[in-house]
Design a protein around this motif. Structure first.
Motif, PDB file in Angstrom:
ATOM      1  N   LEU A   1       1.049  -1.549   0.095  1.00  0.00           N
ATOM      2  CA  LEU A   1      -0.368   0.211  -0.500  1.00  0.00           C
ATOM      3  C   LEU A   1       1.168   1.078  -0.180  1.00  0.00           C
ATOM      4  N   TYR A   2       0.808   1.965  -0.890  1.00  0.00           N
ATOM      5  CA  TYR A   2       1.749   3.337  -1.166  1.00  0.00           C
ATOM      6  C   TYR A   2       0.640   4.639  -1.029  1.00  0.00           C
ATOM      7  N   ARG A   3       0.796   5.259  -0.194  1.00  0.00           N
ATOM      8  CA  ARG A   3       0.536   6.752  -0.370  1.00  0.00           C
ATOM      9  C   ARG A   3       1.184   7.611  -0.996  1.00  0.00           C
ATOM     10  N   LEU A   4       0.231   8.227  -1.769  1.00  0.00           N
ATOM     11  CA  LEU A   4       0.715   9.136  -3.265  1.00  0.00           C
ATOM     12  C   LEU A   4       0.857  10.747  -2.534  1.00  0.00           C
ATOM     13  N   ASN A   5       1.353  11.762  -2.340  1.00  0.00           N
ATOM     14  CA  ASN A   5       1.445  12.124  -1.795  1.00  0.00           C
ATOM     15  C   ASN A   5       1.658  14.708  -2.913  1.00  0.00           C
ATOM     16  N   PHE A   6       0.516  14.430  -2.598  1.00  0.00           N
ATOM     17  CA  PHE A   6       0.630  15.640  -4.276  1.00  0.00           C
ATOM     18  C   PHE A   6       1.101  17.231  -3.981  1.00  0.00           C
TER      19      PHE A   6
ATOM     20  N   LEU B   1      -4.508   7.385  -2.424  1.00  0.00           N
ATOM     21  CA  LEU B   1      -3.750   5.384  -1.496  1.00  0.00           C
ATOM     22  C   LEU B   1      -4.019   4.527  -2.465  1.00  0.00           C
ATOM     23  N   LEU B   2      -3.164   3.711  -3.072  1.00  0.00           N
ATOM     24  CA  LEU B   2      -2.961   2.820  -4.176  1.00  0.00           C
ATOM     25  C   LEU B   2      -2.186   1.342  -3.725  1.00  0.00           C
ATOM     26  N   ALA B   3      -2.874   0.877  -4.102  1.00  0.00           N
ATOM     27  CA  ALA B   3      -2.796  -0.986  -3.560  1.00  0.00           C
ATOM     28  C   ALA B   3      -1.902  -1.187  -5.148  1.00  0.00           C
ATOM     29  N   ILE B   4      -0.335  -1.739  -4.581  1.00  0.00           N
ATOM     30  CA  ILE B   4       0.192  -2.165  -5.715  1.00  0.00           C
ATOM     31  C   ILE B   4       0.943  -4.003  -5.843  1.00  0.00           C
TER      32      ILE B   4
ATOM     33  N   GLY C   1     -10.395   3.769  -1.114  1.00  0.00           N
ATOM     34  CA  GLY C   1     -11.221   4.384  -0.854  1.00  0.00           C
ATOM     35  C   GLY C   1     -11.961   5.133  -2.011  1.00  0.00           C
ATOM     36  N   GLY C   2     -12.472   6.149  -2.036  1.00  0.00           N
ATOM     37  CA  GLY C   2     -13.083   6.558  -2.888  1.00  0.00           C
ATOM     38  C   GLY C   2     -14.076   6.098  -4.773  1.00  0.00           C
ATOM     39  N   VAL C   3     -13.902   6.341  -5.431  1.00  0.00           N
ATOM     40  CA  VAL C   3     -14.200   5.493  -6.413  1.00  0.00           C
ATOM     41  C   VAL C   3     -13.148   4.124  -6.866  1.00  0.00           C
ATOM     42  N   SER C   4     -13.636   3.006  -7.529  1.00  0.00           N
ATOM     43  CA  SER C   4     -12.140   2.399  -7.407  1.00  0.00           C
ATOM     44  C   SER C   4     -11.378   2.178  -8.674  1.00  0.00           C
ATOM     45  N   THR C   5     -10.792   2.939  -8.843  1.00  0.00           N
ATOM     46  CA  THR C   5     -10.123   2.597 -10.358  1.00  0.00           C
ATOM     47  C   THR C   5      -8.906   2.221 -10.677  1.00  0.00           C
ATOM     48  N   THR C   6      -8.431   1.047 -12.004  1.00  0.00           N
ATOM     49  CA  THR C   6      -7.497   0.059 -12.139  1.00  0.00           C
ATOM     50  C   THR C   6      -6.849   0.843 -12.556  1.00  0.00           C
ATOM     51  N   TYR C   7      -5.262   0.422 -12.824  1.00  0.00           N
ATOM     52  CA  TYR C   7      -4.052   0.748 -13.873  1.00  0.00           C
ATOM     53  C   TYR C   7      -3.305  -0.135 -14.184  1.00  0.00           C
ATOM     54  N   VAL C   8      -2.358  -0.294 -15.110  1.00  0.00           N
ATOM     55  CA  VAL C   8      -1.663  -1.232 -15.408  1.00  0.00           C
ATOM     56  C   VAL C   8      -0.182  -0.300 -15.695  1.00  0.00           C
ATOM     57  N   PHE C   9       0.572  -0.546 -15.449  1.00  0.00           N
ATOM     58  CA  PHE C   9       1.569   0.388 -15.520  1.00  0.00           C
ATOM     59  C   PHE C   9       2.922  -1.067 -16.054  1.00  0.00           C
ATOM     60  N   ARG C  10       3.293  -0.240 -17.453  1.00  0.00           N
ATOM     61  CA  ARG C  10       4.551  -1.180 -17.463  1.00  0.00           C
ATOM     62  C   ARG C  10       5.450  -0.330 -17.623  1.00  0.00           C
ATOM     63  N   GLU C  11       6.648  -1.155 -17.595  1.00  0.00           N
ATOM     64  CA  GLU C  11       8.319  -0.199 -17.193  1.00  0.00           C
ATOM     65  C   GLU C  11       8.707  -0.334 -19.144  1.00  0.00           C
TER      66      GLU C  11
ATOM     67  N   PRO D   1      -3.697  -4.783   1.490  1.00  0.00           N
ATOM     68  CA  PRO D   1      -4.445  -4.833   2.314  1.00  0.00           C
ATOM     69  C   PRO D   1      -5.744  -5.845   1.739  1.00  0.00           C
ATOM     70  N   SER D   2      -6.600  -6.452   3.428  1.00  0.00           N
ATOM     71  CA  SER D   2      -6.905  -7.424   2.547  1.00  0.00           C
ATOM     72  C   SER D   2      -8.816  -7.022   2.174  1.00  0.00           C
TER      73      SER D   2
END
Length: 165
Positions: A37-42, A62-65, A82-92, A154-155
């Protein structure tokens, strides 16, 4: 979990009628992002939206990665918590993880289709990146962020398997 794929470069030559191989040192080609679980700070100093030029102030996501580095290259999947669930797919690509997806924005006083692109580099359990939102005819908005791993996954939060995307 640390997984590093390596590439070994070999050269074969012939000297005085005999073959020999010269191997170079291993070169790290990719590193997965530690799952968690990562907290992104803007900073919040950028406009909050195209039609709302006032900065929104500092905020966090908060992003679960989860990530993996199969032979085809490293992939990280993420779901916001939290909020509306959005899924991201990151390619290196070249040490940077990149994800783009269509999104609707308010631009020029009307709803406009655009693109949201998030990218980051990873250093251990820290991330550094930017979120760029683009919707024509408005100018893109770029928001930089830093992130730290706060906990295990997170479970109850489903994060896609990076090996299957």
């Amino acid at each position: 979990m640390t997984i590093t794929r390596v590439a070994v470069v070999a050269a074969v030559g012939i000297v005085a009628g005999s073959a020999f191989a010269v191997c170079s040192s291993p070169i790290a080609s990719a590193t997965p992002v530690p799952d968690g679980l990562y907290r992104l700070n803007f900073a919040g100093t950028e406009p909050s939206d195209f039609d709302y030029p006032e900065p929104r102030g500092p905020y966090t996501w908060l992003l679960a990665i989860r990530s993996a580095c199969p032979a085809a290259g490293c992939v990280a999947t993420a779901t916001n918590v939290g909020g509306v669930s959005t899924t991201y797919v990151f390619r290196e690509n070249g040490g940077r993880y990149i994800s783009s997806q269509p999104q609707g924005f308010a631009c020029g006083g009307k709803k406009t289709a655009g693109i949201s692109t998030m990218s980051f580099t990873a250093s251990g359990t820290s991330l550094s990146g930017e979120l760029v939102e683009s919707a024509s005819p408005c100018q893109p908005i770029s928001r930089s962020f830093t992130a730290v791993r706060e906990d295990d996954l997170p479970s109850g939060v489903a994060v896609a398997d990076p090996n299957s995307v």
